[in-house]
Design a protein around this motif. Structure first.
Motif, PDB file in Angstrom:
ATOM      1  N   THR A   7       0.865  -1.214  -0.128  1.00 32.18           N
ATOM      2  CA  THR A   7      -0.042  -0.004  -0.033  1.00 32.18           C
ATOM      3  C   THR A   7       0.956   1.188   0.135  1.00 32.18           C
ATOM      4  OG1 THR A   7      -1.853  -1.208   1.074  1.00 32.18           O
ATOM      5  CG2 THR A   7      -1.991   1.304   1.527  1.00 32.18           C
ATOM      6  N   TYR A   8       1.826   1.393   0.698  1.00 26.87           N
ATOM      7  CA  TYR A   8       2.864   2.460   0.807  1.00 26.87           C
ATOM      8  C   TYR A   8       3.499   2.558  -0.517  1.00 26.87           C
ATOM      9  CZ  TYR A   8       6.880   5.124   1.960  1.00 26.87           C
ATOM     10  OH  TYR A   8       7.853   6.217   1.974  1.00 26.87           O
ATOM     11  N   LEU A   9       3.915   1.451  -1.093  1.00 31.15           N
ATOM     12  CA  LEU A   9       4.664   1.871  -2.361  1.00 31.15           C
ATOM     13  C   LEU A   9       3.484   1.828  -3.537  1.00 31.15           C
ATOM     14  CD1 LEU A   9       6.984  -1.319  -2.390  1.00 31.15           C
ATOM     15  CD2 LEU A   9       7.697   0.853  -2.259  1.00 31.15           C
ATOM     16  N   ASP A  10       2.595   1.517  -3.496  1.00 28.80           N
ATOM     17  CA  ASP A  10       1.444   2.230  -4.467  1.00 28.80           C
ATOM     18  C   ASP A  10       1.205   3.503  -4.446  1.00 28.80           C
ATOM     19  OD1 ASP A  10       0.778  -0.247  -5.799  1.00 28.80           O
ATOM     20  OD2 ASP A  10      -0.749  -0.927  -4.393  1.00 28.80           O
ATOM     21  N   HIS A  11       1.191   4.039  -3.066  1.00 23.54           N
ATOM     22  CA  HIS A  11       0.862   5.515  -2.764  1.00 23.54           C
ATOM     23  C   HIS A  11       2.001   6.319  -3.247  1.00 23.54           C
ATOM     24  CE1 HIS A  11      -0.923   8.781  -1.086  1.00 23.54           C
ATOM     25  NE2 HIS A  11       0.047   9.213  -0.562  1.00 23.54           N
ATOM     26  N   TYR A  12       3.285   5.903  -2.775  1.00 27.39           N
ATOM     27  CA  TYR A  12       4.428   6.883  -2.706  1.00 27.39           C
ATOM     28  C   TYR A  12       5.227   6.727  -3.928  1.00 27.39           C
ATOM     29  CZ  TYR A  12       3.391   8.834   1.696  1.00 27.39           C
ATOM     30  OH  TYR A  12       2.754   9.357   2.758  1.00 27.39           O
ATOM     31  N   LEU A  13       5.586   5.465  -4.602  1.00 27.97           N
ATOM     32  CA  LEU A  13       6.227   5.226  -5.882  1.00 27.97           C
ATOM     33  C   LEU A  13       5.833   6.300  -7.023  1.00 27.97           C
ATOM     34  CD1 LEU A  13       7.442   1.711  -6.242  1.00 27.97           C
ATOM     35  CD2 LEU A  13       8.835   3.607  -5.559  1.00 27.97           C
ATOM     36  N   PRO A  14       4.512   6.392  -6.984  1.00 31.92           N
ATOM     37  CA  PRO A  14       4.017   7.500  -8.299  1.00 31.92           C
ATOM     38  C   PRO A  14       4.724   8.775  -7.942  1.00 31.92           C
ATOM     39  CG  PRO A  14       2.322   5.907  -7.671  1.00 31.92           C
ATOM     40  CD  PRO A  14       3.237   5.575  -6.738  1.00 31.92           C
ATOM     41  N   ARG A  15       4.904   9.273  -6.715  1.00 28.69           N
ATOM     42  CA  ARG A  15       5.344  10.423  -6.268  1.00 28.69           C
ATOM     43  C   ARG A  15       6.820  10.573  -6.756  1.00 28.69           C
ATOM     44  NH1 ARG A  15       2.746  13.341  -2.575  1.00 28.69           N
ATOM     45  NH2 ARG A  15       4.081  15.045  -3.286  1.00 28.69           N
ATOM     46  N   THR A  16       7.019  10.790  -7.903  1.00 32.92           N
ATOM     47  CA  THR A  16       8.421  11.027  -8.444  1.00 32.92           C
ATOM     48  C   THR A  16       9.093  12.219  -8.348  1.00 32.92           C
ATOM     49  OG1 THR A  16       7.537  11.620 -10.776  1.00 32.92           O
ATOM     50  CG2 THR A  16       8.069   9.326 -10.337  1.00 32.92           C
ATOM     51  N   ASP A  17       8.469  13.188  -7.453  1.00 27.57           N
ATOM     52  CA  ASP A  17       8.893  14.420  -7.151  1.00 27.57           C
ATOM     53  C   ASP A  17       9.635  14.241  -5.659  1.00 27.57           C
ATOM     54  OD1 ASP A  17       6.365  13.865  -6.174  1.00 27.57           O
ATOM     55  OD2 ASP A  17       5.984  15.982  -5.721  1.00 27.57           O
ATOM     56  N   LEU A  18       9.449  13.356  -5.042  1.00 30.07           N
ATOM     57  CA  LEU A  18      10.144  13.509  -3.676  1.00 30.07           C
ATOM     58  C   LEU A  18      10.995  11.869  -3.230  1.00 30.07           C
ATOM     59  CD1 LEU A  18       7.616  11.571  -2.043  1.00 30.07           C
ATOM     60  CD2 LEU A  18       6.722  13.877  -2.241  1.00 30.07           C
ATOM     61  N   ARG A  19      11.557  11.850  -2.472  1.00 27.64           N
ATOM     62  CA  ARG A  19      12.110  10.719  -1.732  1.00 27.64           C
ATOM     63  C   ARG A  19      11.822  10.572  -0.291  1.00 27.64           C
ATOM     64  NH1 ARG A  19      18.429   8.547  -1.955  1.00 27.64           N
ATOM     65  NH2 ARG A  19      17.930   6.728  -0.418  1.00 27.64           N
ATOM     66  N   TYR A  20      10.905   9.670  -0.021  1.00 29.79           N
ATOM     67  CA  TYR A  20      10.732   9.526   1.651  1.00 29.79           C
ATOM     68  C   TYR A  20      11.337   8.026   1.648  1.00 29.79           C
ATOM     69  CZ  TYR A  20       6.984  12.830   1.861  1.00 29.79           C
ATOM     70  OH  TYR A  20       6.288  14.176   1.950  1.00 29.79           O
ATOM     71  N   ASP A  21      10.793   6.942   1.999  1.00 32.93           N
ATOM     72  CA  ASP A  21      11.385   5.706   2.451  1.00 32.93           C
ATOM     73  C   ASP A  21      11.065   4.729   1.493  1.00 32.93           C
ATOM     74  OD1 ASP A  21      12.507   6.548   5.046  1.00 32.93           O
ATOM     75  OD2 ASP A  21      10.229   7.128   5.252  1.00 32.93           O
ATOM     76  N   GLN A  22      10.742   4.945   0.317  1.00 33.32           N
ATOM     77  CA  GLN A  22      10.838   3.814  -0.768  1.00 33.32           C
ATOM     78  C   GLN A  22      11.580   3.019  -1.009  1.00 33.32           C
ATOM     79  OE1 GLN A  22      10.466   7.197  -1.263  1.00 33.32           O
ATOM     80  NE2 GLN A  22       8.769   7.844  -2.695  1.00 33.32           N
ATOM     81  N   PRO A  23      12.924   3.147  -0.654  1.00 34.57           N
ATOM     82  CA  PRO A  23      13.928   2.218  -0.802  1.00 34.57           C
ATOM     83  C   PRO A  23      13.687   1.260   0.293  1.00 34.57           C
ATOM     84  CG  PRO A  23      15.145   4.198  -1.326  1.00 34.57           C
ATOM     85  CD  PRO A  23      13.662   4.570  -0.881  1.00 34.57           C
ATOM     86  N   ALA A  24      13.654   1.613   1.535  1.00 32.15           N
ATOM     87  CA  ALA A  24      13.329   0.759   2.643  1.00 32.15           C
ATOM     88  C   ALA A  24      12.121  -0.212   2.516  1.00 32.15           C
ATOM     89  CB  ALA A  24      13.297   1.587   3.816  1.00 32.15           C
ATOM     90  N   ALA A  25      11.070   0.440   2.068  1.00 31.64           N
ATOM     91  CA  ALA A  25       9.620  -0.357   1.858  1.00 31.64           C
ATOM     92  C   ALA A  25      10.117  -1.493   1.106  1.00 31.64           C
ATOM     93  CB  ALA A  25       8.772   0.490   1.471  1.00 31.64           C
ATOM     94  N   LEU A  26      10.662  -1.165  -0.324  1.00 31.81           N
ATOM     95  CA  LEU A  26      11.109  -2.136  -1.136  1.00 31.81           C
ATOM     96  C   LEU A  26      11.759  -3.420  -0.752  1.00 31.81           C
ATOM     97  CD1 LEU A  26      10.525  -3.102  -4.261  1.00 31.81           C
ATOM     98  CD2 LEU A  26      12.476  -1.879  -4.736  1.00 31.81           C
ATOM     99  N   GLY A  27      12.790  -3.019  -0.277  1.00 33.66           N
ATOM    100  CA  GLY A  27      13.886  -4.091   0.402  1.00 33.66           C
ATOM    101  C   GLY A  27      12.819  -4.876   1.332  1.00 33.66           C
ATOM    102  N   ALA A  28      12.066  -4.250   2.232  1.00 37.41           N
ATOM    103  CA  ALA A  28      11.209  -5.055   3.325  1.00 37.41           C
ATOM    104  C   ALA A  28       9.919  -6.089   2.502  1.00 37.41           C
ATOM    105  CB  ALA A  28      10.565  -4.129   4.156  1.00 37.41           C
TER     106      ALA A  28
END
Length: 208
Positions: A130-151
């Motif tokens: 759910t987090y990645l669905d919401h935040y990966l399309p946000r290509t204007d910012l970096r939050y915790d996408q890398p950590a979420a993908l790894g998990a």
């Protein structure tokens, strides 16, 4: 990101910052050691002392003390999430998931992802998805996408496939952030390796 928070002292838990967040088992505040990842480096001279106290605190901290930390700023939230993950306090799953999705503060989100990876269930994979669905399309910012993908890769590589397929959401997000181009730390393989390192090291504390 917002700055909404409540100091633990306001609810009668002023002691938790010094006891759990800023204590110096290595000469530096605990939250700095956790954030930097130095605890995972082979040969770190403070590893035994640091991890012994971290495991002890994870086992003995009360749920109320954890809530006091989770209601404050990023340092206390990061530390609380590590303690929750180390002890696998699955009763905090929903709380951790809500904080991750809200992304109110920088730095603490990677610790939420660690906790979810430690819980290790399908429910945790769903939160990360759910987090990645919401935040990966946000290509204007970096939050915790890398950590979420790894998990997520650790928990359910099949569900992660739709993010990591060529030219998929992960590639689009990395390509949109010029400072990440060619960064080996942003490959799915490296993100999975880093999560495995965190979780396997935590398992090793208990085996020891």
């Amino acid at each position: 990101m917002t700055d909404a928070s409540q100091h633990p002292a306001e609810i009668g838990y002023g002691f938790v910052i010094e006891r759990y967040v800023t204590r110096k088992d290595s000469g530096y505040p605990r939250y700095r050691d956790l954030k930097s990842g130095r605890v995972l480096r082979p040969g770190w001279p403070h590893a035994e002392n640091f991890t012994r106290h971290l495991v002890d605190d994870a086992a003995t901290i009360t749920d109320e003390e954890l809530e006091a930390l989770l209601g404050y700023e990023w340092r206390s939230r990061l530390t609380a999430a590590w303690l929750i993950g180390v002890d696998r306090r699955e009763s905090f799953r929903a709380r951790i998931g809500d904080l991750l999705l809200a992304s109110e503060f920088c730095f603490s989100g990677s610790a939420y992802c660690f906790a979810l990876a430690r819980f290790g269930t399908h429910a945790d994979a769903e939160i990360l998805t759910t987090y990645l669905d919401h935040y990966l399309p946000r290509t204007d910012l970096r939050y915790d996408q890398p950590a979420a993908l790894g998990a997520l890769l650790r928990l359910d590589a099949h569900h992660a496939d739709r993010f990591t397929q060529p030219d998929g959401l992960w590639d689009q997000w990395v390509n949109a952030l010029s400072h990440l181009h060619g960064d080996p730390a942003c490959t799915p393989v490296e993100r999975r390796r880093w999560t495995d390192l965190q979780c396997d090291f935590s398992n090793g504390w208990f085996r020891a």
